[in-house]
Design an enzyme around this catalytic site. Structure first.
Site, PDB file in Angstrom:
ATOM      1  N   LYS A 104       0.724  -1.313   0.019  1.00 39.09           N
ATOM      2  CA  LYS A 104       0.070   0.165   0.059  1.00 39.09           C
ATOM      3  C   LYS A 104       0.847   1.172  -0.040  1.00 39.09           C
ATOM      4  O   LYS A 104       0.480   2.316  -0.685  1.00 39.09           O
ATOM      5  CB  LYS A 104      -1.038   0.015   1.310  1.00 39.09           C
ATOM      6  CG  LYS A 104      -2.115  -1.161   0.988  1.00 39.09           C
ATOM      7  CD  LYS A 104      -2.901  -0.890   2.336  1.00 39.09           C
ATOM      8  CE  LYS A 104      -3.946  -2.019   2.149  1.00 39.09           C
ATOM      9  NZ  LYS A 104      -5.157  -1.938   3.251  1.00 39.09           N
ATOM     10  N   ASP A 118     -10.569   2.579   2.606  1.00 38.69           N
ATOM     11  CA  ASP A 118     -10.394   1.794   3.955  1.00 38.69           C
ATOM     12  C   ASP A 118     -11.234   2.864   4.891  1.00 38.69           C
ATOM     13  O   ASP A 118     -12.163   2.312   5.552  1.00 38.69           O
ATOM     14  CB  ASP A 118      -9.067   1.656   4.553  1.00 38.69           C
ATOM     15  CG  ASP A 118      -8.575   0.078   4.103  1.00 38.69           C
ATOM     16  OD1 ASP A 118      -9.397  -0.523   3.388  1.00 38.69           O
ATOM     17  OD2 ASP A 118      -7.296   0.085   4.045  1.00 38.69           O
TER      18      ASP A 118
END
Length: 287
Positions: A69, A105
């Site tokens: 990420k 997220d």
């Protein structure tokens, strides 16, 4: 010449455990769309070359998971403001010829809270009026959730982590609203907490349980856990035993997938009971 069907992916290392292909495959079938979504295992040293080759490979974009990420954040050409604040990217797509990156997220977590507790949960739990949202853990998920809660406008956020230095680093997100406390101080802050969120691995299958007495929490408080294996962690079981709303980790996984699917396949899907039941059945089948 026929237009090729959109291709998307989830990339990580390892990746065999990912439920994302099941989620996106469900939506492709539900909407009757031609397209593919595949798992790709790429070790860290090969990840930059993988990203540079996405367009040539015919991908519309994809999801990025551990450990890539932060690397995706560095490789994306255009970042959303949210991704910039979080410092990590989990969703990539091409737009106007450039590779864009976002972190879904944060909105995924908030959408799951809305679905589980009702949209008025900030008022119902008291966090809109000054009670704290207390986040346990200081990793990437904690950072994303804190950014989401800050975007929502909550006035008071507390973060606790076994490594005090990591918790302290998260106060830079907003020093006026985010406070770091020592791990051992968590029980003392429960009476002023309206939302308790576990982002650590404690309670996950194979890990120690999160040993925390929830008795001091106010009667209006809610408890969330981003762990989804098992769905009912010891923390959530303790919350239910106290009569508090308990929010499991699966919904965050489902809701964070929505924006990417919309980017790659051109339809905005919905998180439905049927989708949840399908993923729960898969989790139980592999338990």
């Amino acid at each position: 010449m026929t237009t090729p069907h959109p291709r998307a992916f989830v990339v990580g290392h390892p990746i065999a455990h990912s439920r994302s292909p099941l989620i996106h495959g469900h939506w492709l079938a539900e909407h009757g769309l031609a397209g593919t979504y595949e798992r790709i295992d790429v070790p860290p040293d090969a990840f930059p070359a993988f990203v540079r080759g996405l367009r040539e490979a015919g991908f519309a974009g994809g999801n990025v998971t551990i450990p890539h990420k932060e690397a995706a954040f560095r490789l994306a050409e255009v970042l959303t403001l949210r991704a910039e604040r979080i410092g990590a990217v989990n969703t990539l797509w091409f737009e106007d010829g450039r590779l864009h990156g976002d972190n879904t997220d944060a909105p995924g977590f908030l959408a799951h809270l809305d679905a589980s507790l009702g949209a008025a949960w900030p008022e119902a739990t008291g966090v809109a009026g000054g009670r704290a949202a207390l986040v346990l853990g200081a990793g990437g998920a904690a950072r994303a959730i804190l950014v989401g809660l800050l975007e929502l406008g909550l006035p008071r956020l507390i973060v606790a982590n076994r490594s005090a230095e990591r918790a302290e680093s998260l106060t830079a997100l907003d020093p006026t609203r985010v406070t770091a406390i020592a791990w051992g101080s968590v029980p003392a802050h429960l009476p002023e907490t309206g939302l308790l969120i576990n982002t650590t691995a404690l309670g996950m299958a194979g890990q120690d349980a999160l040993a925390l007495d929830l008795a001091p929490l106010p009667g209006e408080a809610a408890v969330a856990d981003i762990v989804y294996v098992p769905l009912e962690t010891p923390l959530l079981a303790a919350a239910r035993a106290r009569g508090l709303p308990a929010v499991d980790g699966l919904g965050m996984l489902l809701h964070q997938a929505v924006p990417g699917f919309a980017r790659w396949f051109g339809r905005t899907p919905h998180v439905t009971p049927a989708l949840r039941a399908r993923i729960v059945a898969d989790l139980e089948g592999h338990g």
